[in-house]
Write a protein that holds these residues in place. Structure first.
Motif, PDB file in Angstrom:
ATOM      1  N   ARG A 192      56.666  28.979  17.770  1.00 17.26           N
ATOM      2  CA  ARG A 192      57.339  30.242  18.443  1.00 17.26           C
ATOM      3  C   ARG A 192      56.440  31.582  17.794  1.00 17.26           C
ATOM      4  NH1 ARG A 192      62.611  28.622  16.526  1.00 17.26           N
ATOM      5  NH2 ARG A 192      62.366  30.151  14.470  1.00 17.26           N
ATOM      6  N   ASN A 193      55.941  31.425  16.709  1.00 19.38           N
ATOM      7  CA  ASN A 193      55.014  32.485  16.588  1.00 19.38           C
ATOM      8  C   ASN A 193      53.616  32.265  16.650  1.00 19.38           C
ATOM      9  OD1 ASN A 193      57.101  34.662  14.919  1.00 19.38           O
ATOM     10  ND2 ASN A 193      57.626  32.199  14.334  1.00 19.38           N
ATOM     11  N   LYS A 194      53.186  31.478  17.849  1.00 19.76           N
ATOM     12  CA  LYS A 194      51.833  31.518  18.106  1.00 19.76           C
ATOM     13  C   LYS A 194      50.888  32.669  17.841  1.00 19.76           C
ATOM     14  CE  LYS A 194      53.064  28.249  21.818  1.00 19.76           C
ATOM     15  NZ  LYS A 194      53.123  27.839  23.076  1.00 19.76           N
ATOM     16  N   SER A 195      51.125  33.928  18.151  1.00 20.82           N
ATOM     17  CA  SER A 195      50.420  35.104  17.874  1.00 20.82           C
ATOM     18  C   SER A 195      50.247  35.459  16.619  1.00 20.82           C
ATOM     19  CB  SER A 195      50.555  35.891  18.850  1.00 20.82           C
ATOM     20  OG  SER A 195      52.106  36.523  18.387  1.00 20.82           O
ATOM     21  N   ASP A 204      44.494  25.298  20.263  1.00 15.18           N
ATOM     22  CA  ASP A 204      43.899  25.315  18.775  1.00 15.18           C
ATOM     23  C   ASP A 204      44.789  24.462  17.721  1.00 15.18           C
ATOM     24  OD1 ASP A 204      45.140  27.884  18.929  1.00 15.18           O
ATOM     25  OD2 ASP A 204      44.251  28.184  17.081  1.00 15.18           O
ATOM     26  N   MET A 205      46.146  24.936  18.030  1.00 16.58           N
ATOM     27  CA  MET A 205      46.920  24.076  17.296  1.00 16.58           C
ATOM     28  C   MET A 205      47.124  22.822  17.384  1.00 16.58           C
ATOM     29  SD  MET A 205      50.320  27.033  17.139  1.00 16.58           S
ATOM     30  CE  MET A 205      50.062  28.534  16.167  1.00 16.58           C
ATOM     31  N   LEU A 250      37.773  20.025  23.972  1.00 12.84           N
ATOM     32  CA  LEU A 250      37.739  19.809  22.491  1.00 12.84           C
ATOM     33  C   LEU A 250      39.226  19.044  22.273  1.00 12.84           C
ATOM     34  CD1 LEU A 250      36.819  19.972  19.446  1.00 12.84           C
ATOM     35  CD2 LEU A 250      38.023  22.236  19.443  1.00 12.84           C
ATOM     36  N   LEU A 251      40.360  19.432  22.686  1.00 15.28           N
ATOM     37  CA  LEU A 251      41.668  18.913  22.483  1.00 15.28           C
ATOM     38  C   LEU A 251      41.301  17.303  22.895  1.00 15.28           C
ATOM     39  CD1 LEU A 251      44.376  18.695  21.471  1.00 15.28           C
ATOM     40  CD2 LEU A 251      45.062  19.976  23.811  1.00 15.28           C
ATOM     41  N   ARG A 252      40.801  16.990  23.913  1.00 13.67           N
ATOM     42  CA  ARG A 252      40.936  15.695  24.590  1.00 13.67           C
ATOM     43  C   ARG A 252      39.875  15.053  23.759  1.00 13.67           C
ATOM     44  NH1 ARG A 252      42.177  14.828  29.804  1.00 13.67           N
ATOM     45  NH2 ARG A 252      40.699  13.360  29.919  1.00 13.67           N
ATOM     46  N   ARG A 253      39.104  15.550  23.230  1.00 14.76           N
ATOM     47  CA  ARG A 253      38.006  14.700  22.270  1.00 14.76           C
ATOM     48  C   ARG A 253      38.670  14.263  21.145  1.00 14.76           C
ATOM     49  NH1 ARG A 253      33.966  18.366  24.059  1.00 14.76           N
ATOM     50  NH2 ARG A 253      34.071  19.693  21.884  1.00 14.76           N
TER      51      ARG A 253
END
Length: 208
Positions: A110-113, A146-147, A179-182
């Motif tokens: 909820r608080n991604k920012s 990134d999370m 990057l996430l896929r890797r």
């Protein structure tokens, strides 16, 4: 004698109830102590207050700790705040209750920012607790890119096969970064011992 036994029984029951931490009022009292220690910069009371609140080990306590960490009081000494901030996040990350950790994952998403979310996620990732698997899967599914990378890396470290389905889904996500896929492909290989690289359809076929 019967009266004395009844009295002792009542004392034991009341003591047990007072230690359960299930009543939200108790959590609120502990949260108030922590806020007071922070706002009045009572360093000697800071760690005990964090330990008391984290000790309830439930969703209400998790919510209270992360709410406190998310809002730096105005005009506070930066060094003191950083010490308090770190202790509060460590307290939250130390919880082991399933519902508490689920609440923590919801707050991260909820608080991604808010930088607090990423700091808490990183601290949570350093805990060698198998109960972290479900919250990490939730972050992998719903978090910012990134999370999701952090979640995939941590799931690889834990090595729990409960994460395989969610990792395959992440690999199938067309919006996922390279990057996430890797990281997801690496996590799948680590957990399963198989190696289909970033080929989502092959992973899906093998898993099903």
């Amino acid at each position: 004698r019967r009266s004395k036994m009844h009295h002792l029984t009542m004392v034991v029951l009341l003591t047990a109830l007072s230690m359960t931490g299930s009543h939200p009022g108790d959590v609120r009292t502990s949260a108030k102590k922590l806020r007071t220690a922070i706002y009045l910069q009572k360093k000697a009371e800071l760690l005990p207050a964090v330990q008391e609140l984290a000790g309830w080990n439930n969703a209400d306590a998790m919510k209270s700790l992360l709410q406190i960490a998310a809002q730096r009081p105005p005009k506070m000494d930066p060094a003191y705040w950083m010490e308090a901030y770190s202790l509060v996040l460590r307290g939250a990350a130390s919880m082991t209750d399933t519902l508490a950790l689920e609440e923590g994952a919801k707050i991260i998403i909820r608080n991604k920012s808010n930088p607090m979310s990423r700091d808490f996620l990183a601290m949570l990732s350093n805990q060698g607790n198998p109960a972290i698997v479900a919250p990490m899967i939730k972050v992998l599914k719903e978090g910012a890119d990134d999370m999701r990378v952090v979640a995939a890396e941590h799931l690889a470290t834990i090595g729990d096969k409960r994460a395989v389905g969610a990792l395959v889904e992440a690999l199938e996500d067309r919006k996922a970064s390279s990057l996430l896929r890797r990281r997801v492909a690496a996590a799948l290989s680590t957990i399963t011992g198989q190696d289909y690289g970033e080929n989502a359809s092959q992973w899906r076929g093998w898993w099903e």
